[in-house]
Enzyme design. Structure first.
Site, PDB file in Angstrom:
ATOM      1  CE  LYS A  38      -3.730  -2.491   2.383  1.00 49.30           C
ATOM      2  NZ  LYS A  38      -4.605  -2.536   3.582  1.00 49.30           N
ATOM      3  CE1 TYR A  63      -9.166  -3.388   0.714  1.00 47.54           C
ATOM      4  CE2 TYR A  63      -8.484  -1.339  -0.324  1.00 47.54           C
ATOM      5  CZ  TYR A  63      -8.188  -2.472   0.428  1.00 47.54           C
ATOM      6  OH  TYR A  63      -6.902  -2.682   0.880  1.00 47.54           O
ATOM      7  CG  ASN A 110      -3.405  -2.789   7.071  1.00 47.57           C
ATOM      8  OD1 ASN A 110      -3.275  -2.382   5.918  1.00 47.57           O
ATOM      9  ND2 ASN A 110      -4.474  -3.436   7.471  1.00 47.57           N
ATOM     10  CG  HIS A 147      -4.914  -6.427  -0.463  1.00 48.43           C
ATOM     11  ND1 HIS A 147      -6.135  -6.507   0.158  1.00 48.43           N
ATOM     12  CD2 HIS A 147      -4.972  -7.280  -1.526  1.00 48.43           C
ATOM     13  CE1 HIS A 147      -6.912  -7.362  -0.511  1.00 48.43           C
ATOM     14  NE2 HIS A 147      -6.235  -7.839  -1.548  1.00 48.43           N
ATOM     15  CD  GLU A 177      -8.445  -9.193  -3.932  1.00 47.42           C
ATOM     16  OE1 GLU A 177      -7.270  -9.539  -3.672  1.00 47.42           O
ATOM     17  OE2 GLU A 177      -9.314  -9.074  -3.042  1.00 47.42           O
TER      18      GLU A 177
HETATM   19  P1  DAT Z   1      -7.499  -7.258   5.522  1.00 50.86           P
HETATM   20  O1  DAT Z   1      -6.726  -6.167   4.813  1.00 50.86           O
HETATM   21  O2  DAT Z   1      -6.717  -7.808   6.681  1.00 50.86           O
HETATM   22  O3  DAT Z   1      -7.994  -8.314   4.568  1.00 50.86           O
HETATM   23  P2  DAT Z   1     -10.220  -6.233   5.544  1.00 50.86           P
HETATM   24  O4  DAT Z   1     -10.390  -6.872   4.216  1.00 50.86           O
HETATM   25  O5  DAT Z   1     -11.248  -6.525   6.596  1.00 50.86           O
HETATM   26  O6  DAT Z   1      -8.777  -6.580   6.178  1.00 50.86           O
HETATM   27  O7  DAT Z   1     -10.164  -4.659   5.372  1.00 50.86           O
HETATM   28  C1  DAT Z   1      -9.480  -4.099   4.278  1.00 50.86           C
HETATM   29  C2  DAT Z   1      -8.729  -2.890   4.747  1.00 50.86           C
HETATM   30  O8  DAT Z   1      -9.662  -1.911   5.239  1.00 50.86           O
HETATM   31  C3  DAT Z   1      -7.779  -3.130   5.912  1.00 50.86           C
HETATM   32  O9  DAT Z   1      -6.534  -3.643   5.486  1.00 50.86           O
HETATM   33  C4  DAT Z   1      -7.676  -1.772   6.521  1.00 50.86           C
HETATM   34  C5  DAT Z   1      -9.086  -1.213   6.329  1.00 50.86           C
HETATM   35  N1  DAT Z   1      -9.891  -1.448   7.543  1.00 50.86           N
HETATM   36  C6  DAT Z   1     -10.472  -2.605   7.922  1.00 50.86           C
HETATM   37  N2  DAT Z   1     -11.101  -2.476   9.090  1.00 50.86           N
HETATM   38  C7  DAT Z   1     -10.914  -1.188   9.473  1.00 50.86           C
HETATM   39  C8  DAT Z   1     -11.306  -0.415  10.600  1.00 50.86           C
HETATM   40  N3  DAT Z   1     -12.037  -0.924  11.580  1.00 50.86           N
HETATM   41  N4  DAT Z   1     -10.898   0.890  10.640  1.00 50.86           N
HETATM   42  C9  DAT Z   1     -10.162   1.431   9.656  1.00 50.86           C
HETATM   43  N5  DAT Z   1      -9.751   0.763   8.559  1.00 50.86           N
HETATM   44  C10 DAT Z   1     -10.125  -0.525   8.470  1.00 50.86           C
HETATM   45 MG    MG Z   2      -9.379  -8.164   3.015  1.00 51.77          MG
END
Ligand code: DAT
Ligand code: MG
Length: 151
Positions: A11, A51, A114, A117, A128
């Site tokens: 990212k 997303y 974080n 991805h 994707e």
């Molecule tokens: P991951 O990236 O671990 O697959 P995800 O698909 O649930 O997690 O979410 C995608 C991204 O969205 C994640 O990397 C960071 C953001 N995100 C997820 N939950 C969040 C939250 N509670 N607050 C802020 N950003 C969040």
């Molecule tokens: Mg995810």
């Protein structure tokens, strides 16, 4: 049978913080096969499509702003079990809960930054990779390491 592929993306924070080499290196060392790689700044439309399952979440607008804020590194990695294994290498979504030794556990502190991805299922890996790579951008090649990685 089709070989499993995962879409892994460094990212904008990972790129800005100079973590590109470190992150790629973890997947290389593990032994997966790199099939596609590019530095790319994406449109809002592409980020929203990527997303789309999160579109009703309160953090969706800031997530899209973050992902489109600078270049990302797009990668397609291949190998048996690559999707689940990459998720383990990456660690929990919240870096404070990610185990030491994982990418997020070692290199990040906040969910909204974080650094990487990884696809959450083989079907999403396929979806994707098709979304982020154009026809002809993936390479068909064989690594000399393969016979030393799998029997
Ligand atoms: P991951 O990236 O671990 O697959 P995800 O698909 O649930 O997690 O979410 C995608 C991204 O969205 C994640 O990397 C960071 C953001 N995100 C997820 N939950 C969040 C939250 N509670 N607050 C802020 N950003 C969040
Ligand atoms: Mg995810």
């Amino acid at each position: 049978m089709e070989v499993e592929q995962s879409y892994i993306m460094i990212k904008p924070d990972g790129v800005q913080r100079g973590l590109v080499g470190e992150i790629i290196s973890r997947f290389e060392k593990k032994g997966f096969l790199l099939k596609g790689l590019k530095l790319f700044q994406c449109s809002k439309d592409l980020a929203q499509e990527h997303y789309k399952d999160l579109k009703d979440k309160p953090f969706f607008p800031t997530l899209i702003e973050y992902i489109t804020s600078g270049p990302v590194v797009c990668m397609a990695w291949e190998g048996d079990g690559v999707v689940a294994s990459a998720r383990k290498l990456i660690g929990a979504t919240n870096p404070l809960q990610a185990e030491p030794g994982t990418i997020r556990g070692d290199l990040a502190v906040q969910t909204g930054r974080n650094v990487v991805h990884g696809s959450d299922s083989p079907d999403n890996g396929k979806r994707e990779i098709a979304l982020w790579f154009k026809e002809g951008e993936l390479c068909q090649w064989e690594s000399v390491q393969t016979p030393w990685l799998v029997e």
